[in-house]
Design a protein around this motif. Structure first.
Motif, PDB file in Angstrom:
ATOM      1  N   ARG A   1       4.658   1.512  -7.234  1.00  0.00           N
ATOM      2  CA  ARG A   1       3.891   0.340  -7.642  1.00  0.00           C
ATOM      3  C   ARG A   1       3.934  -0.708  -6.531  1.00  0.00           C
TER       4      ARG A   1
ATOM      5  N   VAL B   1       8.369   3.849  -9.651  1.00  0.00           N
ATOM      6  CA  VAL B   1       8.186   3.769 -11.099  1.00  0.00           C
ATOM      7  C   VAL B   1       8.843   4.961 -11.775  1.00  0.00           C
TER       8      VAL B   1
ATOM      9  N   MET C   1       7.498  -1.003  -1.714  1.00  0.00           N
ATOM     10  CA  MET C   1       6.945  -0.599  -3.006  1.00  0.00           C
ATOM     11  C   MET C   1       8.075  -0.140  -3.932  1.00  0.00           C
ATOM     12  N   THR C   2       7.831  -0.262  -5.234  1.00  0.00           N
ATOM     13  CA  THR C   2       8.841   0.066  -6.238  1.00  0.00           C
ATOM     14  C   THR C   2       8.590   1.448  -6.828  1.00  0.00           C
TER      15      THR C   2
ATOM     16  N   TYR D   1       5.767   8.186  -8.218  1.00  0.00           N
ATOM     17  CA  TYR D   1       4.884   7.076  -8.583  1.00  0.00           C
ATOM     18  C   TYR D   1       5.424   5.784  -7.977  1.00  0.00           C
TER      19      TYR D   1
ATOM     20  N   GLN E   1      -2.792  -0.586 -13.135  1.00  0.00           N
ATOM     21  CA  GLN E   1      -1.328  -0.673 -13.151  1.00  0.00           C
ATOM     22  C   GLN E   1      -0.739  -0.919 -11.763  1.00  0.00           C
ATOM     23  N   ARG E   2      -1.598  -0.948 -10.735  1.00  0.00           N
ATOM     24  CA  ARG E   2      -1.162  -1.081  -9.342  1.00  0.00           C
ATOM     25  C   ARG E   2      -0.182   0.031  -8.957  1.00  0.00           C
ATOM     26  N   GLU E   3      -0.489   1.256  -9.399  1.00  0.00           N
ATOM     27  CA  GLU E   3       0.377   2.396  -9.132  1.00  0.00           C
ATOM     28  C   GLU E   3      -0.358   3.491  -8.363  1.00  0.00           C
TER      29      GLU E   3
ATOM     30  N   VAL F   1      -1.921  -0.906  -3.409  1.00  0.00           N
ATOM     31  CA  VAL F   1      -2.692   0.087  -4.172  1.00  0.00           C
ATOM     32  C   VAL F   1      -4.171  -0.311  -4.228  1.00  0.00           C
TER      33      VAL F   1
ATOM     34  N   ASP G   1      -4.106   4.181  -9.540  1.00  0.00           N
ATOM     35  CA  ASP G   1      -4.301   3.453 -10.789  1.00  0.00           C
ATOM     36  C   ASP G   1      -4.379   1.972 -10.449  1.00  0.00           C
TER      37      ASP G   1
END
Length: 257
Positions: free
Chosen positions: A25, A10, A7-8, A23, A62-64, A29, A59
């Motif tokens: 992404r 944010v 995962m990245t 956070y 936003q895939r977060e 998610v 979220d």
């Protein structure tokens, strides 16, 4: 479904002394539910065990996902130094989350959180609010500096804040406020320190929809190692349940705390 994904990051913020908001992404998610947790790999090959961190917000658009954690050792200290754009190895979502399907518009629920036990209750409050449910939150902290997520929870309902030393909100523990409230809540959800959880468990042991989210030291996070067992009431020693698998959410009155 248990997934594994790079995962990245944010963004990451410091909310209070040693408390960070992270956070992430990624595709997983879409599988997350309030009350579940993620198992994060420390970016250091000398640290083999992943760290479990509860999901605070989801979220889907936003895939977060937002995680809030406390720095307690070398592993979480390394997490706190990671920057926007970096990748982190994540396994999840894990565990059973908070039951919400029985809630109906117009009902009122009680949320009880203590310290770093408050974050997993935020997404629960949000989803209940969007179902038309009234949310009452009681959150407790050691002092003013430790208070987190008060404003976020106020978006979804009434919030009572207590501090041990009286430096903010009402002096005392969450019990000071909860003892004054009525018992006519459609559901009760709690997460916090062992003493607080024991209080909630006893106070609402006969409630048909009261739940505790437990914290525990974990190794595998999937139920294979039995490092995070708890004993059900009336059960034998070999019938232990696992916080990571059968939990982390359990009904009040169901465990020996």
């Amino acid at each position: 479904m248990i997934l594994k994904e790079m995962m990245t990051i944010v963004r990451q913020d410091c909310l209070a002394p040693n408390i960070f908001s992270l956070y992430l992404r990624g595709e997983m998610v879409s599988e997350m539910k309030p009350g579940q947790f993620l198992h994060l790999k420390v970016p250091d090959k000398s640290m083999l065990l992943r760290r479990p961190i509860s999901i605070s917000e989801i979220d889907l658009e936003q895939r977060e996902a937002r995680l809030i954690y406390r720095v307690e050792g070398q592993g979480t200290a390394l997490f706190s130094q990671m920057q926007e754009g970096e990748k982190i190895d994540v396994m999840g979502p894990l565990g059973n989350g908070f039951p919400l399907d029985h809630l109906e518009a117009g009902q009122t629920i009680l949320i009880i959180g203590g310290g770093i036990g408050v974050p997993p209750l935020l997404e629960l409050a949000k989803q209940a609010y969007h179902r038309g449910v009234k949310v009452v939150s009681v959150i407790g902290f050691a002092d003013r500096q430790a208070v987190i997520l008060e404003e976020e929870l106020r978006r979804y309902g009434e919030v009572f804040v207590t501090t041990d030393n009286g430096s903010y909100g009402q002096q005392g523990y969450v019990t000071t406020v909860v003892d004054r409230l009525s018992d006519s809540f459609a559901a009760v959800y709690a997460c916090g320190a062992p003493a607080m959880m024991a209080y909630v468990d006893k106070r609402f042991q006969d409630h048909p929809h009261a739940y505790l989210s437990l914290e525990a030291r974990m190794a595998c996070g999937m139920g294979a190692c039995y490092a995070c067992v708890v004993r059900p009431k009336g059960g034998q020693e070999h019938e232990n349940q696992r916080v990571c698998k059968e939990g982390p959410v359990f009904a009040t009155g169901s465990l020996v705390l």
